[in-house]
Design a protein around this motif. Structure first.
Motif, PDB file in Angstrom:
ATOM      1  N   SER A  56       5.898  -3.114  -0.783  1.00 38.08           N
ATOM      2  CA  SER A  56       6.645  -2.047  -0.113  1.00 38.08           C
ATOM      3  C   SER A  56       7.374  -2.584   1.115  1.00 38.08           C
ATOM      4  O   SER A  56       8.553  -2.277   1.342  1.00 38.08           O
ATOM      5  CB  SER A  56       5.694  -0.919   0.286  1.00 38.08           C
ATOM      6  N   GLN A  57       6.693  -3.397   1.911  1.00 43.67           N
ATOM      7  CA  GLN A  57       7.305  -3.963   3.106  1.00 43.67           C
ATOM      8  C   GLN A  57       8.467  -4.900   2.759  1.00 43.67           C
ATOM      9  O   GLN A  57       9.521  -4.856   3.404  1.00 43.67           O
ATOM     10  CB  GLN A  57       6.263  -4.728   3.933  1.00 43.67           C
ATOM     11  N   LEU A  58       8.289  -5.728   1.743  1.00 39.57           N
ATOM     12  CA  LEU A  58       9.349  -6.647   1.342  1.00 39.57           C
ATOM     13  C   LEU A  58      10.555  -5.907   0.786  1.00 39.57           C
ATOM     14  O   LEU A  58      11.704  -6.271   1.052  1.00 39.57           O
ATOM     15  CB  LEU A  58       8.823  -7.645   0.310  1.00 39.57           C
ATOM     16  N   THR A  59      10.312  -4.854   0.022  1.00 42.92           N
ATOM     17  CA  THR A  59      11.403  -4.063  -0.538  1.00 42.92           C
ATOM     18  C   THR A  59      12.199  -3.391   0.572  1.00 42.92           C
ATOM     19  O   THR A  59      13.432  -3.385   0.540  1.00 42.92           O
ATOM     20  CB  THR A  59      10.856  -3.011  -1.516  1.00 42.92           C
ATOM     21  N   GLN A  60      11.514  -2.851   1.571  1.00 39.37           N
ATOM     22  CA  GLN A  60      12.208  -2.224   2.692  1.00 39.37           C
ATOM     23  C   GLN A  60      12.971  -3.244   3.522  1.00 39.37           C
ATOM     24  O   GLN A  60      14.058  -2.971   4.015  1.00 39.37           O
ATOM     25  CB  GLN A  60      11.227  -1.480   3.584  1.00 39.37           C
ATOM     26  N   ALA A  61      12.405  -4.424   3.671  1.00 46.76           N
ATOM     27  CA  ALA A  61      13.063  -5.455   4.478  1.00 46.76           C
ATOM     28  C   ALA A  61      14.350  -5.941   3.825  1.00 46.76           C
ATOM     29  O   ALA A  61      15.299  -6.310   4.515  1.00 46.76           O
ATOM     30  CB  ALA A  61      12.111  -6.627   4.702  1.00 46.76           C
ATOM     31  N   ARG A  62      14.391  -5.939   2.511  1.00 42.63           N
ATOM     32  CA  ARG A  62      15.581  -6.414   1.802  1.00 42.63           C
ATOM     33  C   ARG A  62      16.683  -5.366   1.761  1.00 42.63           C
ATOM     34  O   ARG A  62      17.840  -5.703   1.552  1.00 42.63           O
ATOM     35  CB  ARG A  62      15.207  -6.800   0.369  1.00 42.63           C
TER      36      ARG A  62
END
Length: 104
Positions: A56-62
Motif C-alpha cells: 500500500s505504501q509503495l503504491t501510494q508513493a508511486r
C-alpha cells in the motif's frame, strides 16, 4: 494510461506473490523446528499483513505528486493525484504557505 494501469497491476501482483511466498516459507521453516501451529499461523499472518501494508505504501508513493513545505525542519506535505498543472501549482503554493510551522 492503459500501459500505466497494466504496470501497476503487474507490480501489485508480483508484490502479493512475494509476500505470500515469504509467509509460507517462514511458516514452513518454523514448523520444521517444531513450533506449535498456534504460533506459526499468527507469524505467517503477520508477514502477510506487513507485506500488504508495504504494498500500500509503495503504491501510494508511486502515484501522484508530492509537494513539501520548503521551510527547513517542516514536515508538512501534500500528495495530489490526477490533477492538471494549475491545480498542482495551487497545492504547491498551499504547501509552501501553510500556517502550521513548528516553533523554533
Amino acid at each position: 494510461m492503459a500501459q500505466s494501469t497494466n504496470r501497476r497491476r503487474i507490480f501489485e501482483g508480483v508484490m502479493v506473490l512475494i509476500t505470500f511466498t515469504l509467509a509460507v516459507w517462514i511458516s514452513v521453516r518454523l514448523d520444521s523446528y517444531g513450533v506449535p501451529i498456534s504460533l506459526v499461523i499468527p507469524c505467517g499472518l503477520g508477514v502477510v499483513s506487513s507485506g500488504m501494508s508495504m504494498l500500500s505504501q509503495l503504491t501510494q508513493a508511486r502515484a501522484g505528486t508530492l509537494h513539501r513545505c520548503p521551510a527547513e525542519g517542516c514536515a508538512f506535505s501534500v500528495r495530489v493525484e490526477n490533477v492538471d498543472a494549475a491545480e498542482s501549482r495551487r497545492w504547491q503554493e498551499i504547501a509552501a504557505a501553510h500556517p502550521a510551522h513548528p516553533l523554533a
